[in-house]
Enzyme design. Sequence first.
Site, short mmCIF file in Angstrom:
data_model
loop_
_atom_site.label_atom_id
_atom_site.label_comp_id
_atom_site.label_asym_id
_atom_site.label_seq_id
_atom_site.Cartn_x
_atom_site.Cartn_y
_atom_site.Cartn_z
N LYS A 64 5.03 4.27 -1.37
CA LYS A 64 5.11 5.54 -2.11
C LYS A 64 6.48 6.21 -2.04
O LYS A 64 6.95 6.76 -3.05
CB LYS A 64 4.02 6.49 -1.61
CG LYS A 64 2.61 6.05 -2.01
CD LYS A 64 1.53 6.87 -1.34
CE LYS A 64 0.13 6.39 -1.74
NZ LYS A 64 -0.94 7.08 -1.01
N GLY A 79 0.83 -1.21 0.00
CA GLY A 79 0.00 0.00 0.00
C GLY A 79 0.86 1.25 0.00
O GLY A 79 1.93 1.31 -0.62
N SER A 80 0.42 2.26 0.74
CA SER A 80 1.08 3.57 0.68
C SER A 80 2.48 3.58 1.29
O SER A 80 3.23 4.55 1.08
CB SER A 80 0.21 4.61 1.39
OG SER A 80 -1.02 4.76 0.71
N SER A 81 2.86 2.55 2.03
CA SER A 81 4.23 2.50 2.54
C SER A 81 5.24 2.38 1.40
O SER A 81 6.44 2.58 1.59
CB SER A 81 4.40 1.32 3.50
OG SER A 81 4.25 0.08 2.83
#
Length: 686
Positions: A423, A419-421
């Site tokens: 980015k 997920g956003s980790s």
Amino acid sequence: MKRKKVAAVIGTVAAIAACAAGIFLYKVKFEKKRQDVLEEYMGYIEKGRYDKMYALLDEASRNTVSAEDFVVRNKKIYEGIEADNIRLDVSEKQEKSQPISYKVTMDTVAGEISYDNDALFEKESGKWRIKWNDSMIFPNLKAADKVSVVSIEAKRGEIYDRNGALLAGQGTVANVGLVPGKMAVQPQEELEAMAALLGTTASSISDKLDASWVKDDSFVPVKKMTNSALETPAGEEEASLKDKLLELPGVMISDAESRVYPYGDCTSHLLGYVQEINAEELEELKGKGYDEQSILGKSGLEKLYEDRLKAQKGYKISIVDAEGNEKEALASVSAKDGENITLTIDGHLQQSVYEQYKNDKSSSIVMNPKTGEVLAMVSTPTFNSMDFVLGMSQEKWDSLNNDEDKPLFNRTRESWVPGSSFKPVIGAVGLTTGTLSADENLGASGLSWQKDESWGDYQITTLHEYGEEAVLRNALIYSDNIYFAKAALKIGADTLTEQLKKLGFGEDIPFEIGMSKSQYTNEDHISSEIQLADSGYGQGQILVNPLHLACIYSAFVNEGNMIKPYLEIKDARGPEYWKAGVFSKEAAAVIQEDLTEVIADENGTGRGAYTEGADLAGKTGTAEIKASQDDENGTELGWFAVFNTDGDKKSSFLMLNMVEDVKDRGGSGYVVDLDKGLLDEMLTKE
């Protein structure tokens, strides 16, 4: 005519003579020599054919010793010393009138035995037979003597944490048992009560009491337990299990030595456990110093380091007389303790992380990003290693296997949707390759976006709007999915694939414990724009191992270099990079600065970890696990990676946590809140 008859007679005699000569030559050629018989005799030892050996004895010898006694004696001696690889050396030229001199060399449990000996033979019915006595086994062995094999115990190696605290080693447990002579006159009711307290059956206890060696004053072990389990009250304001057991007549509790794990549940996935070796393993490990009483590492570090931790028993083989006095030492090998191993793990920190996450399905990694030392590695829920060491009931085993939360599943070794980790990784790749500029505004797009109509109904959504300035820092602070989808499209599939391979995707992680590989696609390439865009915010087909992701984050504090993780402290071992130059020095600095704002900025998704006076950087992540974009029944993984930016090689830390099923529990914010207490502990630690 007479001449012809004479000739015929002469021919007949010649034929008979030739035939006789042929028979004689046949016998000379094929008759077994004494050496052949000796070789046959010795060859039967390794095959365990002691009956065949007996058949080669002469009549006088067979009248002296019965077949049964011969087989029993030879079997006990040769199998007792574990005779193997028996070699016989007989010199070629020896007088038939003299005994055959020979040399025997064999491998045994106590090392090599070699001796010179003589064998006498008797010819019976045209066949050589051995004149046997006990000296055929060993030259100085007499009929009344025995061959003694004494084992000398050794200690299994121990495992310590970085501060010298014992993680796995020798200790004591409680041995709960019964003394039959002190039990009730009619014990069935007592057995049932005891069985209920110990989680076993009355019949199994009764079977132990019925063993042939049991006498009235014998201590009959029933179950080994940890002392903590024994002292734990069965319920509120209730007596401890120990007190309840001791109320039963005949119950006795003593101490017994055992492999123990002082930190309990929190180290079980990491350390694993030992158990007694089984028959299949014993056969597989034949010749490597194991016997029926050996313990063997079955999982975790106990299994990984088995060759170094295992204790090597010592053995001494001797000839002893009827009174047990040693006459001759035949072979000996010294006992050898297993090697002690010291880990980079901090036992106290390992315990703290476990206590914070023990009620969740989670994976946690804490490491020093400047040295590669792994300080904690925790998977929850877990099991207790001692349940395997001491033996567990079928009911307990079934409960572990059938638990839907999978306590036997080590989540730190698996790969997950980041997920956003993920980015910051996309941001660093874009900056490093020049396909993305930190100040470039990719355009505000509201809460949903698609590139064009070719995507059909597919939309990329995000949770926060933050104005018109869609630049890298703001996108990280607000965790903007749309920005990073656009960034991935700018980077391009080929460039992103190339850079992820440089980061170690698809490779084995160079770590003592085997970890699953990270991947960027299920196939051999990123096959569509939508998959590429989804990869930009850690979805699509991206899967990352937590330790691998922690190593990637280490590049943000190492000027673009990924540290190599390690678990064992060794002399002269220093920091080593797994991958050098994965990001440019400038890109790493930009990402580190932006990640400090994720925590410091009041709107940052990591704001819950903010600590006055501490220089922290980090990134949250909420990964969606669902069958389709419209699936409303899917679950979410919550991530939080956080590190201090002002630490030196001694005080630097990086913590990465992942929790399953955080949907409707605050998403990644749930993980941030749990980490706050851990951060306070690490920041105040000297």
